[in-house]
Design an enzyme around this catalytic site. Structure first.
Site, PDB file in Angstrom:
ATOM      1  N   SER A  17       0.824  -1.217   0.000  1.00 18.90           N
ATOM      2  CA  SER A  17       0.000   0.000   0.000  1.00 18.90           C
ATOM      3  C   SER A  17       0.857   1.265   0.000  1.00 18.90           C
ATOM      4  O   SER A  17       0.489   2.274  -0.608  1.00 18.90           O
ATOM      5  CB  SER A  17      -0.974   0.000   1.179  1.00 18.90           C
ATOM      6  OG  SER A  17      -0.293   0.114   2.404  1.00 18.90           O
ATOM      7  N   HIS A 111       8.580   3.352   9.065  1.00 17.37           N
ATOM      8  CA  HIS A 111       8.320   2.437  10.167  1.00 17.37           C
ATOM      9  C   HIS A 111       7.076   2.941  10.908  1.00 17.37           C
ATOM     10  O   HIS A 111       6.977   4.135  11.196  1.00 17.37           O
ATOM     11  CB  HIS A 111       9.525   2.393  11.109  1.00 17.37           C
ATOM     12  CG  HIS A 111       9.365   1.420  12.221  1.00 17.37           C
ATOM     13  ND1 HIS A 111       9.494   0.056  12.037  1.00 17.37           N
ATOM     14  CD2 HIS A 111       9.046   1.606  13.522  1.00 17.37           C
ATOM     15  CE1 HIS A 111       9.275  -0.554  13.196  1.00 17.37           C
ATOM     16  NE2 HIS A 111       9.003   0.356  14.105  1.00 17.37           N
ATOM     17  N   GLU A 144      24.035   1.912   8.808  1.00 17.24           N
ATOM     18  CA  GLU A 144      24.533   0.763   9.554  1.00 17.24           C
ATOM     19  C   GLU A 144      24.191   1.011  11.021  1.00 17.24           C
ATOM     20  O   GLU A 144      24.098   2.144  11.450  1.00 17.24           O
ATOM     21  CB  GLU A 144      26.047   0.637   9.367  1.00 17.24           C
ATOM     22  CG  GLU A 144      26.421   0.250   7.939  1.00 17.24           C
ATOM     23  CD  GLU A 144      27.905  -0.010   7.808  1.00 17.24           C
ATOM     24  OE1 GLU A 144      28.351  -1.086   8.222  1.00 17.24           O
ATOM     25  OE2 GLU A 144      28.600   0.884   7.301  1.00 17.24           O
TER      26      GLU A 144
END
Ligand code: GRF
Length: 208
Positions: A17, A111, A144
């Site tokens: 989505s 996120h 990282e």
């Protein structure tokens, strides 16, 4: 100064989505979406890419003979598309360190929490278990270091409502994600927000 038009590869693993929201906004981005790579061959997201006429690489992370063999396929797809920027949109794999170094400042992720709270898996459940009344979504550079720990580009807060379960909270946050991700990409791809060391540096309004 506006940078060269980026050549963007979008990495997905599932529903897609966010991919769809980005593709719908693509004419507003200072970039070309040159390919969509999936770590799962049957990801529904691939359908959105095909509808939009974007080339796809349907990989199979689980079926790959080794991690290195899979990572090589990823590199080959990026090279075939001549991609210079990676957008993670529900991509459920960790990127190898070599790729993170090669694309430093040119990989972003979304996120579904207000980072640095609740990184990693099942952020909605983590939020509900902690009893927060506000959660949301975060777009960040991928560097990282700890998962979901890269410098933050943009956030949007979303209330947690009484009686929410994981699905209800995820659905409410997802609506915010679909607005937040294209908006954040507009800034980054136009060079108005960029990674410098461990910080996001923004161009001042009117200074460009
Ligand atoms: C989104 O909640 C995104 O924030 C997270 O994974 C989910 C992907 O959903 N990283 P979709 O595939 O974009 O629908």
């Amino acid at each position: 100064m506006t940078p060269e038009r980026a050549r963007v590869a979008i990495f997905v693993s599932g529903r897609g989505s966010n991919l769809r929201a980005i593709l719908e906004a693509r004419s507003t981005l200072h970039a070309d979406v040159v390919g969509v790579l999936s770590s799962k061959p049957d990801a529904p997201a691939l359908g959105f890419a095909a509808e939009a006429g974007v080339p796809t690489a349907a990989l199979d992370a689980k079926g790959a003979p080794s991690r290195a063999a899979y990572d090589l396929r990823v590199d080959e797809a990026l090279a075939a598309w001549d991609a210079d920027f990676i957008v993670l949109a529900g991509y459920m794999r960790l990127l190898p360190a070599a790729l993170l170094r090669r694309f430093v400042g040119r990989i972003v992720n979304i996120h579904p929490s207000l980072l640095p709270a609740f990184p990693g898996l099942r952020p909605h459940r983590q939020a509900l278990e902690r009893g927060v009344t506000l959660s949301g979504a975060t777009v960040h550079f991928v560097t990282e270091g700890p998962v979901d720990g890269g410098p933050i580009i943009a956030q949007r807060a979303v209330p947690v409502e009484p009686g929410d379960d994981e699905d209800a909270l995820a659905a409410r946050i997802l609506v915010a994600e679909h607005a937040l991700y294209p908006a954040a990409l507009r800034e980054v791809l136009a060079g108005r927000a960029r990674l410098e060391g461990e910080r996001v540096v923004r161009a001042l309004e009117g200074a460009r």
